[in-house]
Design a protein around this motif. Structure first.
Motif, PDB file in Angstrom:
ATOM      1  N   ASN A 296       0.854  -1.238  -0.057  1.00 18.70           N
ATOM      2  CA  ASN A 296       0.019  -0.081   0.097  1.00 18.70           C
ATOM      3  C   ASN A 296       0.856   1.212  -0.045  1.00 18.70           C
ATOM      4  OD1 ASN A 296       0.889  -0.333   2.694  1.00 18.70           O
ATOM      5  ND2 ASN A 296      -0.813   0.623   3.577  1.00 18.70           N
ATOM      6  N   ALA A 297       2.085   1.045  -0.402  1.00 18.85           N
ATOM      7  CA  ALA A 297       2.974   2.324  -0.571  1.00 18.85           C
ATOM      8  C   ALA A 297       3.235   2.902   0.797  1.00 18.85           C
ATOM      9  CB  ALA A 297       2.619   3.096  -1.337  1.00 18.85           C
ATOM     10  N   THR A 298       3.040   2.309   1.959  1.00 13.26           N
ATOM     11  CA  THR A 298       3.175   2.901   3.251  1.00 13.26           C
ATOM     12  C   THR A 298       3.872   1.757   4.208  1.00 13.26           C
ATOM     13  OG1 THR A 298       1.070   4.009   2.917  1.00 13.26           O
ATOM     14  CG2 THR A 298       2.092   3.568   5.309  1.00 13.26           C
ATOM     15  N   GLY A 299       5.055   2.023   4.786  1.00 11.74           N
ATOM     16  CA  GLY A 299       5.659   1.446   5.887  1.00 11.74           C
ATOM     17  C   GLY A 299       5.755   0.119   5.981  1.00 11.74           C
ATOM     18  N   MET A 300       5.304  -0.735   6.579  1.00 13.34           N
ATOM     19  CA  MET A 300       5.785  -2.196   6.545  1.00 13.34           C
ATOM     20  C   MET A 300       4.663  -3.206   6.312  1.00 13.34           C
ATOM     21  SD  MET A 300       7.932  -2.127  10.274  1.00 13.34           S
ATOM     22  CE  MET A 300       9.500  -1.005  10.234  1.00 13.34           C
ATOM     23  N   ALA A 301       4.880  -4.022   6.701  1.00 12.96           N
ATOM     24  CA  ALA A 301       3.687  -5.423   5.939  1.00 12.96           C
ATOM     25  C   ALA A 301       3.362  -6.137   7.208  1.00 12.96           C
ATOM     26  CB  ALA A 301       4.248  -6.324   5.088  1.00 12.96           C
ATOM     27  N   GLY A 302       1.875  -6.830   7.200  1.00 10.78           N
ATOM     28  CA  GLY A 302       1.567  -7.650   8.106  1.00 10.78           C
ATOM     29  C   GLY A 302       1.451  -9.008   7.537  1.00 10.78           C
ATOM     30  N   ILE A 303       1.179  -9.921   8.275  1.00 11.80           N
ATOM     31  CA  ILE A 303       1.123 -11.337   7.972  1.00 11.80           C
ATOM     32  C   ILE A 303       0.084 -11.765   7.254  1.00 11.80           C
ATOM     33  CG2 ILE A 303       1.182 -13.827   8.794  1.00 11.80           C
ATOM     34  CD1 ILE A 303       2.832 -12.874  11.106  1.00 11.80           C
ATOM     35  N   ALA A 304      -1.187 -11.593   7.755  1.00 11.68           N
ATOM     36  CA  ALA A 304      -2.490 -11.755   7.140  1.00 11.68           C
ATOM     37  C   ALA A 304      -2.927 -10.413   6.729  1.00 11.68           C
ATOM     38  CB  ALA A 304      -3.343 -12.488   8.038  1.00 11.68           C
ATOM     39  N   TYR A 305      -2.559  -9.818   5.849  1.00 10.02           N
ATOM     40  CA  TYR A 305      -2.590  -8.260   5.742  1.00 10.02           C
ATOM     41  C   TYR A 305      -4.233  -7.937   5.092  1.00 10.02           C
ATOM     42  CZ  TYR A 305      -1.529  -9.863   0.729  1.00 10.02           C
ATOM     43  OH  TYR A 305      -1.353 -10.475  -0.537  1.00 10.02           O
ATOM     44  N   LYS A 306      -4.719  -9.104   4.675  1.00  8.58           N
ATOM     45  CA  LYS A 306      -6.391  -8.659   4.431  1.00  8.58           C
ATOM     46  C   LYS A 306      -7.415  -9.141   5.519  1.00  8.58           C
ATOM     47  CE  LYS A 306      -6.011  -8.089  -0.629  1.00  8.58           C
ATOM     48  NZ  LYS A 306      -6.246  -8.569  -1.806  1.00  8.58           N
ATOM     49  N   ALA A 307      -6.679  -9.693   6.602  1.00  8.35           N
ATOM     50  CA  ALA A 307      -7.672 -10.028   7.701  1.00  8.35           C
ATOM     51  C   ALA A 307      -8.092  -8.764   8.397  1.00  8.35           C
ATOM     52  CB  ALA A 307      -6.910 -10.948   8.742  1.00  8.35           C
ATOM     53  N   LYS A 308      -9.176  -9.154   9.330  1.00  5.97           N
ATOM     54  CA  LYS A 308      -9.613  -7.913   9.889  1.00  5.97           C
ATOM     55  C   LYS A 308      -9.141  -8.037  11.475  1.00  5.97           C
ATOM     56  CE  LYS A 308     -12.298  -5.876   6.931  1.00  5.97           C
ATOM     57  NZ  LYS A 308     -12.268  -4.445   6.512  1.00  5.97           N
ATOM     58  N   ALA A 474       6.461 -12.788  19.173  1.00  3.53           N
ATOM     59  CA  ALA A 474       6.341 -14.302  18.421  1.00  3.53           C
ATOM     60  C   ALA A 474       4.889 -14.657  18.225  1.00  3.53           C
ATOM     61  CB  ALA A 474       7.162 -15.114  19.334  1.00  3.53           C
ATOM     62  N   THR A 475       4.071 -14.665  19.519  1.00  6.62           N
ATOM     63  CA  THR A 475       2.690 -14.982  19.254  1.00  6.62           C
ATOM     64  C   THR A 475       1.813 -14.415  18.113  1.00  6.62           C
ATOM     65  OG1 THR A 475       2.731 -14.770  21.675  1.00  6.62           O
ATOM     66  CG2 THR A 475       0.617 -14.929  20.991  1.00  6.62           C
ATOM     67  N   PRO A 476       1.832 -13.166  17.600  1.00  6.98           N
ATOM     68  CA  PRO A 476       1.029 -12.711  16.582  1.00  6.98           C
ATOM     69  C   PRO A 476       1.624 -13.369  15.179  1.00  6.98           C
ATOM     70  CG  PRO A 476       2.509 -10.916  17.427  1.00  6.98           C
ATOM     71  CD  PRO A 476       2.584 -11.828  18.298  1.00  6.98           C
ATOM     72  N   HIS A 477       2.854 -13.712  15.174  1.00  5.69           N
ATOM     73  CA  HIS A 477       3.341 -14.537  14.069  1.00  5.69           C
ATOM     74  C   HIS A 477       2.396 -15.779  13.833  1.00  5.69           C
ATOM     75  CE1 HIS A 477       6.995 -11.749  14.159  1.00  5.69           C
ATOM     76  NE2 HIS A 477       7.193 -12.050  13.072  1.00  5.69           N
ATOM     77  N   VAL A 478       2.192 -16.510  15.040  1.00  8.50           N
ATOM     78  CA  VAL A 478       1.559 -17.753  14.758  1.00  8.50           C
ATOM     79  C   VAL A 478      -0.053 -17.340  14.470  1.00  8.50           C
ATOM     80  CG1 VAL A 478       0.535 -19.553  16.120  1.00  8.50           C
ATOM     81  CG2 VAL A 478       2.945 -18.878  16.048  1.00  8.50           C
ATOM     82  N   SER A 479      -0.557 -16.212  15.352  1.00  7.21           N
ATOM     83  CA  SER A 479      -1.931 -15.916  14.992  1.00  7.21           C
ATOM     84  C   SER A 479      -2.202 -15.534  13.433  1.00  7.21           C
ATOM     85  CB  SER A 479      -2.304 -14.635  16.000  1.00  7.21           C
ATOM     86  OG  SER A 479      -2.394 -14.847  17.437  1.00  7.21           O
ATOM     87  N   GLY A 480      -1.302 -14.592  12.988  1.00  2.00           N
ATOM     88  CA  GLY A 480      -1.489 -14.303  11.647  1.00  2.00           C
ATOM     89  C   GLY A 480      -1.310 -15.419  10.533  1.00  2.00           C
TER      90      GLY A 480
END
Length: 652
Positions: A296-308, A474-480
């Motif tokens: 999205n041309a901003t900053g960093m990424a998330g694991i499940a980047y289209k999750a809510k 570490a935990t949100p890596h697994v949740s994502g």
């Protein structure tokens, strides 16, 4: 209605008769379980959770429950010499509320000492109508170590490549992170980048039970108002009343004012090493790791980047009570909590990067809440803790059913602070802090997990980015990654994996530690790509086993992937063939090409490579290729799309 019993007023009548309920005391009466393991700090205890047996009057009557607790309190304070001498004010038991699990919260009008609290717990447990009793312990965000670097928003995605080593494969490739002057071999990444070729988290809601969330341009905040603040103590929430509040917003959790000192009725005791702290924005950082917007041309990424992300505030000033967290678990998963509107967006995954001292028995209130969530199909992922101790001694890390996560660093070693033991399911990147995951030394930026944060000292101000290290990260890596699994199976029309099946998927596909850890931290390091593949019924197997076959001279157009994503192709070359040409061209983005005979190539293992900057036009030619399978691996330097891959040779 408020039910109140004054200690001492009912002692005679209740000790002479039978406590209201269907169970009479005696040698054959059922025995209650109780938990005093969380009575660790000498700060005083005034909240207790009691679970009554089914069929008892106390289970359905607040007044009967309060009367029984009052009797136990009377027996407790009768042994207190200061109370007998009139030096301590009369002590009262006040009914709090019915928890979503069916347990009762009871408050005591003054803080009891550790020994008094333990005596009261044992007195309550002696009642045959009681199934379980425990203190309403204060949980904390897992005490993370914070990097000194905090970055402003920039209009590109360069922070991903520069900082987020933790999403890349544990291939051993050397990476120089941020402003580090030394490169470190990445053997601790989660392989999320390859999983992006299979799933993106669409259609999945992840509840983050934490400090709440702040405004940030790199996070989808569409469910922030739909979240809830479950903190029911005004001192902890920072509100003027004890009422809970709609919305999952983080208003700050600072403790840098004098009112938060233990001497003034707060929680900070400098005499035992407690430190007052600015607001952590912990929930924002965790949420960003799970589902920060990407490409999205901003900053960093998330694991499940289209999750809510559904933010649920359970931690405020000084932490958060077990009773509030238990209610939040039930609510987030779609269960009912009295006094709170039902959740219109039930979560398929709950992330709890929080914890406290004390083991979590199977009949503890947190265990009951987790079991309730699992019964609705929700996977509950929790942090092992940062005390360098056996996670069996901490809650919710030791709760049955919880998916407990330890932390490793970029070198793939157990982070020195990470809890460990048989209750841990697997490890994930949490940051090693020091070079090569050591236990001391100078901090390095490769030692942290990088995500969204806020720059405010007390209240939230400017959105930013920063690094933290801990099992909280570490935990949100697994949740994502669980969200990726659920997204992928949903898109494929497959049955939704149960929480138990998801645990098996993650542990069965975890990558082996590069060396045996000094303490047991589960089945291995999270491999998101392998887990999603297995959930889809694919088995990448040996290197190159999932390669796409290329036919001689036939172009394969339309290939796409993410930065650091990997696409593997194979062409079978007969004996006597000449001039094997392997190339990629066209489309957008930037890729590199790695080629090897006999096994899949990677950016660290190859016979030939083509790595031209800022282009998809890469080519490798082998004049006299050996007979057999040749592999070409396309690696995304940036996100890429519509790239054509082709292999051709001159037949003998």
């Amino acid at each position: 209605m408020v039910n109140r019993i004054v200690a001492g007023t009912l002692v005679a009548s209740l000790l002479l008769g039978v406590t209201p309920g269907v169970f009479a005391a005696g040698p054959d009466a059922p025995q209650a379980t109780f938990d005093v393991s969380s009575l660790r700090a000498p700060k005083g205890y005034d909240r207790f959770i009691v679970t009554w047996r089914d069929g008892t009057t106390q289970r359905i009557s607040a007044s009967a429950a309060t009367q029984a607790i009052g009797a136990a309190l009377s027996r407790t304070v009768a042994t207190t010499s200061q109370l007998r001498a009139g030096k301590v004010a009369t002590t009262q038991a006040v009914y709090g509320r019915k928890l979503a699990t069916g347990s009762d919260l009871v408050r005591i009008s003054r803080k009891l000492s550790r020994s008094e609290a333990e005596t009261l717990i044992r007195q309550i447990a002696a009642d045959p109508a009681v199934r379980h009793v425990e203190p309403d312990a204060m949980m904390q965000k897992i005490d993370d170590i914070r990097a000194t670097a905090v970055m402003p928003v920039v209009v590109d995605d360069t922070y991903y490549a520069r900082y987020q080593w933790h999403f890349r494969p544990a291939s051993g490739e050397a990476e120089k992170i941020g402003s580090d002057t030394t490169s470190f071999a990445n053997r601790g990444g989660s392989n999320v980048a390859n999983a992006w070729n299979l799933a993106d988290g669409s259609g999945v809601t992840v509840a983050v039970l934490d400090t709440g969330i702040t405004q940030h341009p790199d996070i989808d905040l569409s469910l922030a108002d739909a979240g809830y603040d479950f903190i029911s103590d005004g001192f902890v929430s920072g509100r003027s009343t004890d009422a809970r509040a709609p919305g999952g917003w983080d208003t700050g959790d600072w403790t840098t004012e004098d009112k938060y000192l233990l001497a003034n009725g707060g929680c900070i005791d400098p005499s035992v090493g407690d430190q007052q702290e600015d607001s952590s924005w912990h929930g924002t950082h965790v949420s960003g790791t799970i589902a920060e917007l990407s490409n999205n041309a901003t900053g960093m990424a998330g694991i499940a980047y289209k999750a809510k992300v559904l933010p649920v505030r359970v931690l405020g000033h000084c932490g958060g009570y077990t009773s509030d967290i238990a209610d939040a678990i039930v609510w987030a998963s779609g269960g009912h909590v009295d006094g709170v509107p039902d959740n219109a967006h039930p979560a398929q995954v709950i992330n709890m990067s929080l914890g406290g001292g004390g083991s979590c028995a199977s009949d503890a209130v947190t265990s009951d809440a987790i079991a309730s969530a699992m019964s609705r199909g929700t996977t509950v992922v929790v942090a092992a803790g940062n005390s360098g101790d056996d996670a069996a001694n901490y809650s919710p890390a030791s709760c049955p059913g919880a998916l407990t996560v330890a932390a490793n660093g970029i070198a793939g070693k157990r982070a020195y602070y990470s809890n460990y033991g048989s209750t841990v399911a697997l490890s994930a990147p949490g940051g090693g802090i020091y070079a090569n995951d050591g236990s001391t030394g100078a901090t390095v930026q490769a030692g942290f997990i990088w995500s969204a944060i806020n720059a405010g000292t007390h209240e939230p101000t400017t959105a930013s980015y920063g690094g933290m290290a801990g099992t909280s990260q570490a935990t949100p890596h697994v949740s994502g990654s669980v969200a990726l699994i659920l997204s992928a199976t949903k898109a494929a029309g497959l049955a939704t994996p149960t929480p138990v099946a998801i645990r098996t998927l993650l542990t069965a596909t975890a990558q082996a530690f590069p060396a045996t850890p000094d303490k047991p931290i589960g089945a291995g390091i999270l491999d998101a790509y392998a887990a999603v593949n297995k959930a889809l019924g694919n088995d990448p197997g040996e290197p190159g086993g999932d390669a796409t076959t290329l036919d001689n001279g036939v172009a394969l157009p339309g290939q796409a992937g993410r930065a650091d994503g990997v696409l593997v192709y194979r062409i079978d070359v007969p004996a006597g063939a000449r001039s094997l040409a392997l190339r990629s061209f066209g489309g957008s983005g930037d890729v590199s090409l790695y080629v090897k005979g006999g096994e899949a190539a990677s950016s660290s293992v190859y016979d030939y490579r083509s790595i031209k900057p800022s282009t998809n036009n890469e080519a490798v030619t082998v004049a006299r290729p050996a007979a057999g399978s040749w592999y070409v691996t396309v690696v995304g330097v940036k996100d890429f799309a519509n790239v054509t891959v082709q292999a051709s040779f001159t037949a003998p």
